[in-house]
Scaffold this motif. Structure first.
Motif, short mmCIF file in Angstrom:
data_model
loop_
_atom_site.label_atom_id
_atom_site.label_comp_id
_atom_site.label_asym_id
_atom_site.label_seq_id
_atom_site.Cartn_x
_atom_site.Cartn_y
_atom_site.Cartn_z
N THR A 73 0.79 -1.24 0.00
CA THR A 73 0.00 0.00 0.00
C THR A 73 0.82 1.29 0.00
O THR A 73 0.34 2.31 -0.52
N LEU A 74 2.02 1.28 0.56
CA LEU A 74 2.79 2.52 0.62
C LEU A 74 3.61 2.70 -0.66
O LEU A 74 4.24 1.76 -1.14
N PRO A 75 3.64 3.91 -1.21
CA PRO A 75 4.41 4.15 -2.44
C PRO A 75 5.91 3.92 -2.25
O PRO A 75 6.59 3.47 -3.16
N GLU A 76 6.41 4.26 -1.08
CA GLU A 76 7.82 4.00 -0.75
C GLU A 76 7.85 3.29 0.60
O GLU A 76 8.10 3.91 1.63
N PRO A 77 7.57 1.99 0.62
CA PRO A 77 7.48 1.26 1.89
C PRO A 77 8.81 1.20 2.61
O PRO A 77 9.88 1.23 1.98
N PRO A 78 8.78 1.11 3.93
CA PRO A 78 10.03 1.00 4.69
C PRO A 78 10.66 -0.37 4.47
O PRO A 78 10.01 -1.31 4.04
N ARG A 79 11.94 -0.46 4.78
CA ARG A 79 12.60 -1.75 4.80
C ARG A 79 12.19 -2.45 6.09
O ARG A 79 12.23 -1.86 7.17
N VAL A 80 11.79 -3.70 5.97
CA VAL A 80 11.31 -4.44 7.14
C VAL A 80 12.33 -5.50 7.54
O VAL A 80 12.71 -6.34 6.72
N LEU A 81 12.75 -5.44 8.78
CA LEU A 81 13.58 -6.49 9.38
C LEU A 81 12.70 -7.28 10.33
O LEU A 81 12.22 -6.74 11.33
N VAL A 82 12.46 -8.53 10.01
CA VAL A 82 11.65 -9.37 10.87
C VAL A 82 12.48 -9.82 12.07
O VAL A 82 13.62 -10.24 11.92
N VAL A 83 11.89 -9.69 13.24
CA VAL A 83 12.57 -10.09 14.48
C VAL A 83 11.93 -11.38 14.97
O VAL A 83 10.71 -11.47 15.10
N THR A 84 12.77 -12.38 15.20
CA THR A 84 12.24 -13.69 15.54
C THR A 84 13.10 -14.37 16.60
O THR A 84 14.25 -13.97 16.83
#
Length: 216
Positions: A73-84
């Motif tokens: 949905t975002l035109p410039e989405p953030p970089r996502v770091l999944v924490v697990t």
């Protein structure tokens, strides 16, 4: 440039701990904290962070669904770091497929956390080749589709293999005996032809298509 970070985790101690570490750095700032996936989406939409540290398991809306929503949905989405907690968690793989740039273990050292945030903020992917390989092979489709891989030239396929082994652009350039800009161009073409957002999704496509296998 200050790296703007959103921390999303349903455990307050994790949010506070990550926040304190990140805010202590001169080039980082925590712009918001979210306790669940719904809040993560709302706050990321409002504050437009550069990086989101996203807990993969959260109530209401999982980190997987929150990541997919932001990327879609975002035109410039953030970089996502999944924490697990566990690197072999099937949730991690689904989050990577949904658009996460990489994953980070909750037991990671401070220097590993800071390195990961800086790495993805500048547009690189945080890959652990062995872990991604194991996850991809475990969840690969029964009937692989190589149609996207077949769009690549021989040189681009060679670059993809080296990407899947975890090599950076300079390392690929050294291995292939070409310049850094040449590799950058090849990588960009690989991403475009595979119709993926970044290196992480390209590597997943390589494994899921059967182009790269456990013994290759």
């Amino acid at each position: 440039m200050t790296i703007r970070v959103l921390v999303a985790d349903d455990e307050q101690l994790i949010r506070v701990g990550f926040g304190a570490i990140l805010d202590a750095e001169p080039d980082m700032a925590v712009v918001a904290e979210a306790a669940d996936g719904v809040e993560a989406v709302a706050l990321a939409t409002e504050h437009r962070p550069d990086v989101v540290l996203m807990d993969v398991r959260m109530p209401g809306l999982t980190g997987i669904d929150a990541t997919a929503h932001l990327v879609r949905t975002l035109p410039e989405p953030p970089r996502v770091l999944v924490v697990t907690t566990f690197e072999n968690d099937s949730y991690v793989y689904e989050a990577l497929r949904a658009g996460a740039t990489g994953f980070l273990l909750k037991r990671a050292r401070t220097d590993e956390l800071l390195h990961a945030v800086r790495l993805v903020a500048r547009g690189d992917s945080l890959l652990f080749p062995a872990a991604v390989r194991d996850l991809a092979l475990r969840h690969a489709p029964v009937a692989p589709d190589r149609s996207r891989i077949d769009r690549l030239s021989e040189r681009e396929q060679a670059v993809l293999r080296l990407m899947a082994s975890g090599l950076s652009n300079p390392e690929i350039a050294d291995r292939m005996g070409v310049g850094g800009e040449t590799v950058k161009t090849h990588v960009a073409r690989v991403l475009a032809k595979l119709a993926v957002r970044d290196r992480t999704q390209a590597v997943i496509a390589a494994y899921e298509s059967g182009f790269v296998t456990a013994g290759s």
